[in-house]
Design an enzyme around this catalytic site. Structure first.
Site, PDB file in Angstrom:
ATOM      1  N   PRO A 218       4.664  -2.656  -1.062  1.00 45.15           N
ATOM      2  CA  PRO A 218       3.730  -1.669  -0.514  1.00 45.15           C
ATOM      3  C   PRO A 218       2.985  -0.828  -1.564  1.00 45.15           C
ATOM      4  O   PRO A 218       3.242  -0.909  -2.768  1.00 45.15           O
ATOM      5  CB  PRO A 218       4.642  -0.758   0.324  1.00 45.15           C
ATOM      6  N   GLU A 219       2.094   0.005  -1.045  1.00 40.16           N
ATOM      7  CA  GLU A 219       1.313   0.940  -1.868  1.00 40.16           C
ATOM      8  C   GLU A 219       2.243   1.838  -2.671  1.00 40.16           C
ATOM      9  O   GLU A 219       3.191   2.415  -2.139  1.00 40.16           O
ATOM     10  CB  GLU A 219       0.419   1.789  -0.958  1.00 40.16           C
TER      11      GLU A 219
END
Length: 314
Positions: free
Chosen positions: A42-43
């Site tokens: 993820p980010e």
């Protein structure tokens, strides 16, 4: 061509890049052994998306405590010239897997940080990096803006890769910059866990006639180390529900959305499906109307071609 991919909806070890890398290595080895050729994180997975923190800022003032928090965050961020990237490159080569990793990036020539997405190949190592061109809201306190050179795409053994981070995906012209490079696997790490994010991912898949991989983390307040969690104040225990999802070029959900728990979404992509669905709609082909519309992304680089893939034309 069939391709098995995985989206890692996990939490990092917040503000601790070493322990987060150790966690990543376990996950990469496990899912590479299960046949995944691409694994996405993820980010800002390293050192963690700083949800809930103000960094001591208000309009017109900053605090020493907030400055120290920023310093801690920066110290655990990733320099592309540092040993952490080499470690990920070696892991990709060892397991013959492509890695897409959300990080907060630091550069030793200045103090600003970037929200970045690394593309790591088992063939070449670090292919390149996309840096967020427009941080959202209070993210602008900690992350600088990138320019057109960040709108990168890569022709690889597993298809043409590209994508945008979180709310960049609501920028129509940023998406167009990806479409005009012929992206086949569109990668969208995010921190948005609302139900509407799934609709966004489906729209992009239909618009770009590409596979879309939207990857988020599952995170609760209790996952923060005590020394940082006490700064948060009144926030819900469930800080990020996740919502990772894999979507086909026809807008059909292949896996997910995964909410309210950690996990890894896995799907097999049939890349031939991309060409089949261009019959209906091609945003940069027979639907483009170049006699009416003109588009240019200033500074956008040519598609990087991985060794052994031969020449391509954007």
């Amino acid at each position: 061509m069939k391709l098995k991919v995985g989206l890692v909806q996990e939490s990092p070890v917040f503000f601790d890049k070493e322990k987060t890398l150790e966690k990543m290595e376990v996950l990469v080895r496990r899912y590479a052994d299960e046949g995944c050729r691409l694994l996405m994180f993820p980010e800002s997975f390293i050192p963690g998306y700083p949800r809930g923190f103000s960094f001591g800022t208000r309009v017109g003032s900053r605090t020493d405590q907030g400055r120290q928090l920023y310093s801690d965050y920066r110290n655990n961020s990733i320099d592309l010239k540092g040993p952490e990237v080499k470690r990920l490159e070696e892991l990709a080569r060892e397991k013959n897997i492509y890695l897409v990793v959300g990080i907060t990036e630091k550069q030793d020539n200045h103090g600003s940080l970037y929200c970045s997405m690394l593309y790591i190949s088992p063939v070449e190592g670090l292919l390149g990096v996309h840096r967020k061109i427009k941080p959202t809201g209070a993210e602008r306190v900690i992350w600088a803006e990138a320019d057109g050179e960040s709108l990168v795409t890569f022709q690889t053994e597993i298809g043409r890769l590209g994508g945008l981070i979180c709310w960049e995906n609501y920028m129509p012209l940023a998406r167009t910059a990806m479409y005009q490079k012929g992206v086949e696997i569109y990668l969208a790490p995010t921190a948005d866990s609302r139900d509407g994010w799934t609709a966004t991912m489906r729209h992009i898949a239909l618009e770009g006639r590409c596979f879309v991989l939207g990857c988020n983390q599952y995170f609760t307040k209790g996952m923060y180390p005590e020394k940082y969690g006490k700064w948060l104040g009144e926030v819900p225990e469930n800080l990020c529900r996740g919502g990772s999802v894999i979507v086909s070029p026809r807008g059909e959900v292949l896996a997910g959305p995964l909410f309210d728990r950690s996990g890894v979404l896995i799907a097999e992509l049939d890349l031939d499906e991309i060409a089949r669905n261009k019959l209906d709609f091609d945003v940069v082909g027979h639907y483009a109307r170049n006699d009416i519309f003109r588009f240019e992304a200033t500074g956008q680089p040519e598609t990087h071609v991985e060794k052994g893939q031969g020449p391509v034309t954007d």
